[in-house]
Design a protein around this motif. Sequence first.
Motif, PDB file in Angstrom:
ATOM      1  N   GLY A 121       1.299  -1.023   0.000  1.00 14.10           N
ATOM      2  CA  GLY A 121      -0.313   0.275  -0.019  1.00 14.10           C
ATOM      3  C   GLY A 121       0.685   1.426   0.505  1.00 14.10           C
ATOM      4  N   ASN A 122       0.225   2.344   0.375  1.00 14.36           N
ATOM      5  CA  ASN A 122       0.516   3.601   0.818  1.00 14.36           C
ATOM      6  C   ASN A 122       2.158   3.670   1.189  1.00 14.36           C
ATOM      7  OD1 ASN A 122       1.286   6.542   1.313  1.00 14.36           O
ATOM      8  ND2 ASN A 122      -0.462   6.723   1.159  1.00 14.36           N
ATOM      9  N   PRO A 123       3.222   3.575   0.708  1.00 10.83           N
ATOM     10  CA  PRO A 123       4.299   3.844   1.762  1.00 10.83           C
ATOM     11  C   PRO A 123       4.246   4.305   3.109  1.00 10.83           C
ATOM     12  CG  PRO A 123       5.119   4.617  -0.732  1.00 10.83           C
ATOM     13  CD  PRO A 123       3.434   4.639  -0.056  1.00 10.83           C
ATOM     14  N   LYS A 124       3.134   5.908   2.991  1.00  9.37           N
ATOM     15  CA  LYS A 124       3.155   6.798   4.333  1.00  9.37           C
ATOM     16  C   LYS A 124       2.605   6.085   5.239  1.00  9.37           C
ATOM     17  CE  LYS A 124       5.104  10.302   2.282  1.00  9.37           C
ATOM     18  NZ  LYS A 124       4.811  12.123   2.089  1.00  9.37           N
ATOM     19  N   GLN A 125       1.631   5.261   4.495  1.00  2.05           N
ATOM     20  CA  GLN A 125       0.527   5.185   5.651  1.00  2.05           C
ATOM     21  C   GLN A 125       0.235   3.713   5.238  1.00  2.05           C
ATOM     22  OE1 GLN A 125      -2.224   8.234   6.160  1.00  2.05           O
ATOM     23  NE2 GLN A 125      -1.857   7.783   7.871  1.00  2.05           N
ATOM     24  N   PRO A 126       0.720   2.380   5.062  1.00  2.00           N
ATOM     25  CA  PRO A 126       0.801   0.504   4.100  1.00  2.00           C
ATOM     26  C   PRO A 126      -0.343   0.320   5.378  1.00  2.00           C
ATOM     27  CG  PRO A 126       2.538   1.025   5.874  1.00  2.00           C
ATOM     28  CD  PRO A 126       2.183   2.443   5.632  1.00  2.00           C
ATOM     29  N   ARG A 127      -1.351   0.260   4.218  1.00  2.00           N
ATOM     30  CA  ARG A 127      -1.963  -0.904   4.883  1.00  2.00           C
ATOM     31  C   ARG A 127      -1.644  -2.428   5.893  1.00  2.00           C
ATOM     32  NH1 ARG A 127      -1.702  -3.865   0.382  1.00  2.00           N
ATOM     33  NH2 ARG A 127      -3.154  -4.374  -1.025  1.00  2.00           N
ATOM     34  N   MET A 155       1.783   7.244  10.865  1.00  2.08           N
ATOM     35  CA  MET A 155       3.304   7.571   9.382  1.00  2.08           C
ATOM     36  C   MET A 155       3.797   6.290   9.938  1.00  2.08           C
ATOM     37  SD  MET A 155       5.215  10.174   7.746  1.00  2.08           S
ATOM     38  CE  MET A 155       4.047  10.920   7.288  1.00  2.08           C
ATOM     39  N   SER A 156       4.256   5.574   8.355  1.00  2.00           N
ATOM     40  CA  SER A 156       4.834   4.570   8.493  1.00  2.00           C
ATOM     41  C   SER A 156       6.159   4.545   9.015  1.00  2.00           C
ATOM     42  CB  SER A 156       5.777   3.607   7.013  1.00  2.00           C
ATOM     43  OG  SER A 156       6.204   2.693   7.030  1.00  2.00           O
ATOM     44  N   PRO A 157       7.100   4.335  10.090  1.00  2.00           N
ATOM     45  CA  PRO A 157       8.213   4.394  10.268  1.00  2.00           C
ATOM     46  C   PRO A 157       9.242   4.605   9.515  1.00  2.00           C
ATOM     47  CG  PRO A 157       8.119   2.465  11.616  1.00  2.00           C
ATOM     48  CD  PRO A 157       6.717   2.954  10.622  1.00  2.00           C
ATOM     49  N   LEU A 158       8.941   3.463   8.009  1.00  2.00           N
ATOM     50  CA  LEU A 158      10.148   3.327   7.180  1.00  2.00           C
ATOM     51  C   LEU A 158       9.800   4.572   6.225  1.00  2.00           C
ATOM     52  CD1 LEU A 158       9.762  -0.011   6.306  1.00  2.00           C
ATOM     53  CD2 LEU A 158      11.139   0.678   6.987  1.00  2.00           C
ATOM     54  N   ALA A 159       9.221   5.831   6.480  1.00  2.00           N
ATOM     55  CA  ALA A 159       8.840   6.862   5.081  1.00  2.00           C
ATOM     56  C   ALA A 159       9.468   8.138   6.131  1.00  2.00           C
ATOM     57  CB  ALA A 159       7.254   7.177   5.388  1.00  2.00           C
ATOM     58  N   LEU A 160       9.660   7.913   7.529  1.00  2.00           N
ATOM     59  CA  LEU A 160      10.715   8.778   7.813  1.00  2.00           C
ATOM     60  C   LEU A 160      11.806   8.860   7.886  1.00  2.00           C
ATOM     61  CD1 LEU A 160       9.190   7.976  12.290  1.00  2.00           C
ATOM     62  CD2 LEU A 160       8.072   9.949   9.801  1.00  2.00           C
ATOM     63  N   GLU A 161      12.781  10.132   7.732  1.00  2.07           N
ATOM     64  CA  GLU A 161      13.605  10.140   7.813  1.00  2.07           C
ATOM     65  C   GLU A 161      14.774   9.658   8.239  1.00  2.07           C
ATOM     66  OE1 GLU A 161      15.663  14.427   6.816  1.00  2.07           O
ATOM     67  OE2 GLU A 161      14.137  15.532   6.093  1.00  2.07           O
ATOM     68  N   SER A 162      14.733   9.393   9.524  1.00  3.54           N
ATOM     69  CA  SER A 162      15.718   8.550   9.952  1.00  3.54           C
ATOM     70  C   SER A 162      14.684   8.256  10.588  1.00  3.54           C
ATOM     71  CB  SER A 162      16.122   9.144  10.914  1.00  3.54           C
ATOM     72  OG  SER A 162      15.804   9.854  11.658  1.00  3.54           O
ATOM     73  N   TYR A 163      14.938   6.320  10.584  1.00  8.96           N
ATOM     74  CA  TYR A 163      14.191   5.009  11.029  1.00  8.96           C
ATOM     75  C   TYR A 163      14.860   4.325  11.700  1.00  8.96           C
ATOM     76  CZ  TYR A 163      14.795   2.584   7.440  1.00  8.96           C
ATOM     77  OH  TYR A 163      15.559   1.788   5.928  1.00  8.96           O
TER      78      TYR A 163
END
Length: 186
Positions: free
Chosen positions: A83-89, A138-146
């Motif tokens: 799904g959406n990289p920021k809010q994946p299903r 928001m997905s931690p993978l979409a954050l600048e530093s995860y």
Amino acid sequence: MTAHYFIGIKVEKSIRTKLTEWQNVLAKSMNYKDWTSEEDFHITLKFLGGCSDKTIDVYKNKLMNEEWPGAFRIAIGPAGYFGNPKQPRVFYADAEKPKELEVIKLEVEKIGSELGFQTEGRTYRPHVTLAKKNAEGMSPLALESYDLLLDESYSMLIDHFSIFRIHPQQNPKYEAIAHISLNKEE
């Protein structure tokens, strides 16, 4: 009511513990409606849905009488999503797809088709679901530093797979009712 089943590979205890740590990282930034219980972490080979005990017995017997590849290792990880990289299903741990796993998947599908189960039309993407049905965040993978923990992978030996009965109102939800052993390595 007819019981529901699937065929899959349970993730070994040491990796289940690591994946629970991943869920803790994920929970800091996302709120999912459905978090997979540590005891239920698995790689699905085929979802069967509702079927009779007789059909499951026939499927089990066919699986147990098949020639399977020898035991093999796969890597579990890094983290991924559908799904959406920021809010994946769906947020998951990726699973490697070596030739042995593909052979098992194809044979499980072939036997299922012979028994009247619908063949999966999508490309097989092995994974371990950690959470699904996104509510917010928001997905931690979409954050600048995860958290780099989500980039790790772990080696797992696969020497069998199982037929699971689904108990939707229980925790854990999945009960292994049969184990199908892979051929022993020479």
